[in-house]
Design a protein around this motif. Structure first.
Motif, PDB file in Angstrom:
ATOM      1  N   ASP A 113       0.871  -1.171   0.000  1.00  0.00           N
ATOM      2  CA  ASP A 113       0.000   0.000   0.000  1.00  0.00           C
ATOM      3  C   ASP A 113       0.910   1.224   0.000  1.00  0.00           C
ATOM      4  O   ASP A 113       2.029   1.209   0.521  1.00  0.00           O
ATOM      5  CB  ASP A 113      -0.946  -0.017   1.207  1.00  0.00           C
ATOM      6  N   SER A 141       2.596   2.411   3.405  1.00  0.00           N
ATOM      7  CA  SER A 141       3.716   1.603   3.930  1.00  0.00           C
ATOM      8  C   SER A 141       4.947   1.810   3.061  1.00  0.00           C
ATOM      9  O   SER A 141       6.064   1.929   3.557  1.00  0.00           O
ATOM     10  CB  SER A 141       3.362   0.115   3.927  1.00  0.00           C
ATOM     11  N   LYS A 143      -1.241  -0.960  15.172  1.00  0.00           N
ATOM     12  CA  LYS A 143      -2.207  -0.579  14.138  1.00  0.00           C
ATOM     13  C   LYS A 143      -3.165   0.480  14.670  1.00  0.00           C
ATOM     14  O   LYS A 143      -3.399   0.564  15.882  1.00  0.00           O
ATOM     15  CB  LYS A 143      -2.981  -1.819  13.694  1.00  0.00           C
ATOM     16  N   ASN A 194      -5.265   2.255   9.622  1.00  0.00           N
ATOM     17  CA  ASN A 194      -5.223   0.904   9.064  1.00  0.00           C
ATOM     18  C   ASN A 194      -6.614   0.318   8.883  1.00  0.00           C
ATOM     19  O   ASN A 194      -6.859  -0.474   7.980  1.00  0.00           O
ATOM     20  CB  ASN A 194      -4.420  -0.032   9.974  1.00  0.00           C
ATOM     21  N   TYR A 251      -4.350   2.501  -1.574  1.00  0.00           N
ATOM     22  CA  TYR A 251      -4.352   2.403  -0.093  1.00  0.00           C
ATOM     23  C   TYR A 251      -4.787   0.999   0.297  1.00  0.00           C
ATOM     24  O   TYR A 251      -5.237   0.211  -0.557  1.00  0.00           O
ATOM     25  CB  TYR A 251      -5.315   3.451   0.492  1.00  0.00           C
ATOM     26  N   SER A 252      -4.649   0.698   1.568  1.00  0.00           N
ATOM     27  CA  SER A 252      -5.104  -0.621   2.037  1.00  0.00           C
ATOM     28  C   SER A 252      -5.738  -0.444   3.405  1.00  0.00           C
ATOM     29  O   SER A 252      -5.142  -0.721   4.446  1.00  0.00           O
ATOM     30  CB  SER A 252      -3.892  -1.563   2.133  1.00  0.00           C
ATOM     31  N   VAL A 253      -6.946   0.157   3.381  1.00  0.00           N
ATOM     32  CA  VAL A 253      -7.662   0.431   4.634  1.00  0.00           C
ATOM     33  C   VAL A 253      -8.772  -0.607   4.785  1.00  0.00           C
ATOM     34  O   VAL A 253      -9.640  -0.731   3.908  1.00  0.00           O
ATOM     35  CB  VAL A 253      -8.276   1.851   4.626  1.00  0.00           C
ATOM     36  N   ASN A 263      -4.297  -6.317   8.478  1.00  0.00           N
ATOM     37  CA  ASN A 263      -4.157  -4.895   8.822  1.00  0.00           C
ATOM     38  C   ASN A 263      -4.399  -4.635  10.305  1.00  0.00           C
ATOM     39  O   ASN A 263      -4.224  -3.526  10.771  1.00  0.00           O
ATOM     40  CB  ASN A 263      -5.161  -4.052   8.006  1.00  0.00           C
ATOM     41  N   THR A 265       3.146  -5.938   7.842  1.00  0.00           N
ATOM     42  CA  THR A 265       2.771  -5.182   6.645  1.00  0.00           C
ATOM     43  C   THR A 265       2.339  -6.204   5.606  1.00  0.00           C
ATOM     44  O   THR A 265       3.177  -6.956   5.098  1.00  0.00           O
ATOM     45  CB  THR A 265       3.973  -4.367   6.108  1.00  0.00           C
TER      46      THR A 265
END
Ligand SMILES: Nc1ncnc2c1ncn2[C@@H]1O[C@H](COP(=O)(O)OP(=O)(O)O)[C@@H](O)[C@H]1O
Ligand SMILES: C=C(OP(=O)(O)O)C(=O)O
Ligand SMILES: [K+]
Ligand SMILES: [Mg+2]
Length: 579
Positions: free
Chosen positions: A78, A81, A97, A121, A151-153, A515, A521
């Motif tokens: 993402d 990171s 997190k 996160n 993104y990685s939410v 997450n 990660t």
């Protein structure tokens, strides 16, 4: 980590001011700790008197940052990171997190992106509030940010739960209860406003309640004494004036003790089930279940999800009632993770017990290898103020010191005026405490309970325990783990290693679930059964992105079963240095 200053100071007793300054000048992760010139200690305790804020870490403004972020990212890194790794190196990656409750103060696409850039996160949607459409709009915005901007939410819905609460008190906002005023508690519906009348949501609300008992609203916002029962209704006198908020929660007390009443209310209400169906249809990642009483509701929900959803939606149990404390281990065993919901928990047990109960719950979760979120009131004053109290920063530090997996903002982000500053305080405070813990090498203190039953599980557990010990003793820069369902990554995380854990997985729901895992990660990449090939490809890609350099050392753990030896589970540890 570039250290400027005399390392000998570390851990030694600071004797003279200039040594203290020397220590404070120590650069942490390349970021100088500096006091802005106008910094002054105000003797006036009022918070508005604070002249300046200690600049611990300058966060690029989101516009600056967005410019530097690549649209999307190759290796399933993402973008946040990736930026952190490039800027701060392996040891600079934050481990703890961050969960943010999304509300009116941060629900626009731009505000959601700012929270993502600042390190959110997991986004939490409290189904107690707002409309289904509102929640759907927020979910779609977050998914758009993930898909289109790298993104990685992860997304969590949090059920309203089945609690005795006020349905109506005659006003759409809060109502003041004055000292000695007489109020009537009923379940009868009434139209319009009926002064001094409170409608409760549950027919059996007054079961077992006698004159002399107390009704405490929202953990102490206001209190009433029961004067008389009138059928199923209660006539009460306000003995501690205060505010009655919409949907305020009621708790019943006798002689200073909570009336342990085992309502036959199911943990998941009809609305909750409807919200769950909605969550499945919107492809969310976590469901946090409010007021869990025992493992049954969790097992029931997990069975339902397994039958209804192709995706492995993770079920978190919220520990926020006396009953859940009595059944803690079975609830932790049954769930995929835990939220220590200190808001309602602080209604059901004396506030002074919260710190030790929180530490115990965190310990049990780590023993049973389940992620644990500490929630509620971490930075409550920042709903209104731009800076936290010292006590709040100490509270956040203590959560990190206990190695909880995640910290959660509630009103601070949902309705507060300083959500971004609150998130920044969580980020900088956790990074600082993580570094202190590494220096104290605290993580080795935890005695590991053996979890694996089958031989393969025992092997996986031992491999991960050994891998972390090796990684710390060798001082490798990173741990790479190749995992389909995240199990090896969680077993590594459980040991709280110094280096970051990069978990390569080909399953997006595994990636989104990780997450919430301390120090992990998660990276989406396709995995073959050729372990060597997987390692080679990922190392090359990370090197190509300039995030690894010659002589970096990595420790590689895998549990990918190669086709050729399908009857054997091939688990290995390899240590390699980058040429
Ligand atoms: N989705 C939402 N829509 C509107 N307001 C919200 C939302 N989520 C949270 N809030 C507001 O933020 C406050 C704190 O959030 P939270 O702690 O999750 O809720 P609660 O107060 O019900 O425990 C809530 O009391 C509510 O006023
Ligand atoms: C997180 C909590 O639950 P909710 O905000 O849904 O009441 C809590 O009670 O602390
Ligand atoms: K809730
Ligand atoms: Mg709660």
């Amino acid at each position: 980590m570039a250290v400027v200053g005399d390392l000998a100071l570390m851990g030694t007793k600071i004797t003279t001011p200039n040594k203290l300054i020397g220590k404070l000048e120590k650069r942490v992760f390349g970021v100088p700790i500096s006091f802005s010139p106008k910094f002054s200690f105000s003797h006036n305790k009022s918070r508005t008197a604070i002249k300046a804020v200690m600049q611990i870490e300058k966060i690029q403004s989101s516009s600056e940052l967005k410019g530097s972020l690549k649209e999307g990212s190759l290796l399933g890194f993402d973008v946040v990171s990736e930026r952190e790794l490039k800027e701060k190196g392996f040891l600079g990656l934050r481990k703890t997190k961050l969960v943010c409750t999304i509300g009116p103060a941060c629900c626009s696409l731009d505000e959601l992106e700012k929270l993502a850039i600042a390190g959110m996160n997991v986004a939490r949607l409290n189904m107690c509030h707002n409309s289904r459409e509102w929640h759907q709009d927020v979910i779609r915005k977050i998914q758009k940010l993930n898909e289109e901007k790298g993104y990685s939410v992860s997304i969590m819905i949090d059920t309203e739960g089945n609690q005795i609460q006020v349905v109506d008190h005659g006003s759409s906002s809060s109502v003041k209860a004055e000292e000695d005023s007489i109020w009537y508690f009923t379940t009868e519906k009434f139209e319009g406003s009926r002064p001094f009348t409170i409608q409760a949501n549950y027919e059996g609300f007054s079961e077992g309640v006698n004159p002399g008992d107390e009704i405490v609203i929202d953990g102490g916002m206001t209190t009433f004494e029961v004067i008389e029962r009138v059928g199923n209704d209660l006539r009460c006198k306000c003995t501690d004036p205060g505010l009655l908020l919409p949907r305020a929660k009621l708790s019943f007390w006798r002689d200073g003790k909570l009336l342990g009443r085992d309502y036959d209310l199911p943990t998941l209400s009809t609305k909750d089930w409807s919200d769950i169906v909605f969550g499945i249809s919107e492809d969310i990642d976590f469901i946090a279940v409010s007021f869990v009483k025992d493992a049954d509701a969790i097992k029931h929900l997990k069975d339902y999800l397994a039958s209804k959803s192709s995706k492995a939606i993770k079920v978190l149990a919220k520990i926020e009632s006396l009953q859940s404390l009595h059944r803690l281990e079975e609830i932790v065993e049954a769930s995929d993770g835990i939220m220590i919901a200190r808001g309602d928990l602080g209604v059901e047990i004396p506030l002074e017990q919260i710190p030790s109960v929180q530490e115990d719950i965190t310990y049990v979760c780590r023993q049973l290898n389940k992620p644990v979120i500490v929630a509620s009131q971490l930075l409550e004053s920042m709903v209104e103020y731009p800076t936290p109290t010292r006590a709040e920063v100490a509270d956040v530090s203590e959560v990190v010191r206990q190695y909880a997996d995640a910290l959660m903002l509630s009103g601070e982000s949902a309705i507060g005026s300083y959500g971004m500053k609150a998130l920044s305080v969580l980020r900088t405070t956790s990074t600082r405490m993580e570094q202190s813990c590494r220096e104290e090498s605290r993580q080795t203190l935890l005695h590991q309970r053996k979890l694996g039953v089958s031989l393969p599980d025992q092997i996986a557990e031992q491999i991960c325990n050994c891998a972390v010990e090796m990684a710390d003793n060798l001082g490798v820069d990173a741990i790479f783990v190749y995992t389909r369902h995240g199990k090896m990554a969680s077993l590594l995380s459980r040991n709280r290693p110094n280096p970051p854990i990069f978990a390569f997985t080909n399953d997006n729901s595994t990636r989104m679930a990780l997450n919430l895992q301390w120090g992990v990660t998660p990276l989406l990449t396709d995995l073959s059964d050729d372990m060597e090939g997987n390692v080679k490809k990922t190392v090359e890609l990370i090197k190509a992105k300039g995030m690894m350099k010659k002589d970096d050392a990595i420790l590689v753990v895998s549990d990918i079963i190669p086709i050729s030896t399908a009857r054997a589970i091939f688990q290995s540890i390899q240590v390699m240095t980058i040429t």
